[in-house]
Motif scaffolding. Structure first.
Motif, mmCIF file in Angstrom:
data_model
loop_
_atom_site.group_PDB
_atom_site.id
_atom_site.type_symbol
_atom_site.label_atom_id
_atom_site.label_comp_id
_atom_site.label_asym_id
_atom_site.label_seq_id
_atom_site.Cartn_x
_atom_site.Cartn_y
_atom_site.Cartn_z
ATOM 1 N N GLU A 1 0.820 -1.211 0.000
ATOM 2 C CA GLU A 1 0.000 0.000 0.000
ATOM 3 C C GLU A 1 0.859 1.268 0.000
ATOM 4 O O GLU A 1 0.569 2.231 0.706
ATOM 5 C CB GLU A 1 -0.931 0.009 1.226
ATOM 6 N N SER A 2 1.910 1.292 -0.771
ATOM 7 C CA SER A 2 2.868 2.392 -0.702
ATOM 8 C C SER A 2 2.242 3.744 -1.024
ATOM 9 O O SER A 2 2.563 4.746 -0.380
ATOM 10 C CB SER A 2 4.053 2.116 -1.630
ATOM 11 N N ASP A 3 1.344 3.796 -2.011
ATOM 12 C CA ASP A 3 0.709 5.072 -2.362
ATOM 13 C C ASP A 3 -0.150 5.596 -1.218
ATOM 14 O O ASP A 3 -0.104 6.777 -0.886
ATOM 15 C CB ASP A 3 -0.138 4.910 -3.628
ATOM 16 N N ALA A 4 -0.954 4.714 -0.634
ATOM 17 C CA ALA A 4 -1.809 5.113 0.485
ATOM 18 C C ALA A 4 -0.962 5.563 1.666
ATOM 19 O O ALA A 4 -1.249 6.582 2.311
ATOM 20 C CB ALA A 4 -2.715 3.956 0.890
ATOM 21 N N ILE B 1 -5.460 9.059 11.143
ATOM 22 C CA ILE B 1 -5.339 9.458 9.740
ATOM 23 C C ILE B 1 -5.513 8.221 8.868
ATOM 24 O O ILE B 1 -4.816 7.214 9.052
ATOM 25 C CB ILE B 1 -3.975 10.108 9.440
ATOM 26 N N VAL B 2 -6.463 8.303 7.928
ATOM 27 C CA VAL B 2 -6.740 7.187 7.029
ATOM 28 C C VAL B 2 -6.631 7.668 5.589
ATOM 29 O O VAL B 2 -6.613 8.871 5.325
ATOM 30 C CB VAL B 2 -8.144 6.593 7.279
ATOM 31 N N GLU B 3 -6.600 6.747 4.655
ATOM 32 C CA GLU B 3 -6.576 7.139 3.248
ATOM 33 C C GLU B 3 -7.960 7.645 2.835
ATOM 34 O O GLU B 3 -8.979 7.228 3.389
ATOM 35 C CB GLU B 3 -6.116 5.984 2.380
ATOM 36 N N ASP B 4 -7.996 8.518 1.867
ATOM 37 C CA ASP B 4 -9.221 9.201 1.478
ATOM 38 C C ASP B 4 -10.315 8.248 1.009
ATOM 39 O O ASP B 4 -11.498 8.498 1.231
ATOM 40 C CB ASP B 4 -8.918 10.215 0.365
#
Length: 264
Positions: A86-89, A241-244
């Motif tokens: 999940e590198s982008d997230a 903090i979570v991914e959008d």
């Protein structure tokens, strides 16, 4: 007789595999399973259900808890493998976290792959103090001219590349930080904040006690999941903090607990 016995054994194995699949499907859909409910649903004893849960847990497919099971966190893989997950997230979460740091603050940064990304997002002109028990985080900041780095020593826990133990806890007792960015392997409304190592859980509790605000960095895979060792209740964090793109069903229980959810 031998053919009948073989047939019965095959049917029993098939039914066991079907039960296990149904357990995992229920876990994915409901976020948890209870042994009593599974026993009634399948028409088998609770001992049989507990055996199924033990075997699934041994395969890393769920996390057993009192009375049933929760989804297992995939974030307990070795550090090198987690760097590619999940590198982008993780990068977006790290950037959102870095934006929270103000000049002059004392900030505790946990170990882990997201934390390593976080410190690389810091502006070149930021003046702050970063306290960490992660040699990887400290090295990543070595060339940042205006950030002071305090590296906490202790025994190296190789899975997460962080220091643990009594020496680390004692060193933390002298710190008063503005923010602590905590890495976890599980965030669950009832199981709380969890991680995969006993000593690491103790260190994270100690760090949270030394900061005015604890911010949990959590990719979607860590939400509604649990690992073996409890850091504390979900209320130990003030912000997550979570991914959008995270499903609102995963964040609603966190917000209901009075915790701020930021999307990145």
């Amino acid at each position: 007789m031998h053919i009948r016995a073989t047939s019965r054994k095959f049917m029993q194995t098939m039914l066991t595999s079907q039960r296990k699949k149904a357990i995992l499907d229920a876990l994915k859909h409901n976020g948890q399973v209870l042994a009593t409910e599974l026993s009634a649903r399948f028409g088998v004893s609770e001992d049989t259900v507990r055996r199924d849960l033990r075997e699934l847990a041994a395969e890393g497919l769920l996390q057993r808890v009192h009375g049933g099971a929760l989804p297992a966190s995939p974030a307990i893989a070795p550090f090198a493998r987690r760097q590619d997950m999940e590198s982008d997230a993780k990068r977006r979460i790290a950037r959102r976290a870095a934006d929270m740091i103000a000049p002059g603050q004392v900030v505790i940064v946990d170990g882990g792959t997201t934390s390593a990304l976080l410190v690389r997002q810091l502006p070149d002109n930021l003046r702050a103090t970063i306290v960490t028990h992660s040699p990887s985080v400290a090295v990543a900041l070595a060339e940042h001219a205006s950030v002071d780095v305090v590296l906490i020593g202790g025994k190296l826990y190789k899975h997460s590349i962080v220091t643990v133990g009594a020496a680390a806890v004692e060193a933390m007792s002298h710190i008063h930080a503005d923010i602590y960015f905590m890495g976890v392997t599980g965030v669950h409304p009832t199981a709380g904040l969890t991680t995969g190592d006993f000593e690491e859980a103790h260190i994270k509790r100690a760090l949270a006690a030394r900061a005015a605000e604890t911010v949990v960095l959590a990719s979607a895979a860590k939400l509604n999941a649990a690992s073996a060792y409890r850091i504390g209740g979900i209320e130990l964090a003030q912000t997550v903090i979570v991914e959008d793109s995270t499903d609102a069903k995963l964040t609603e229980p966190i917000e209901k607990a009075g915790i701020t959810v930021l999307r990145a």
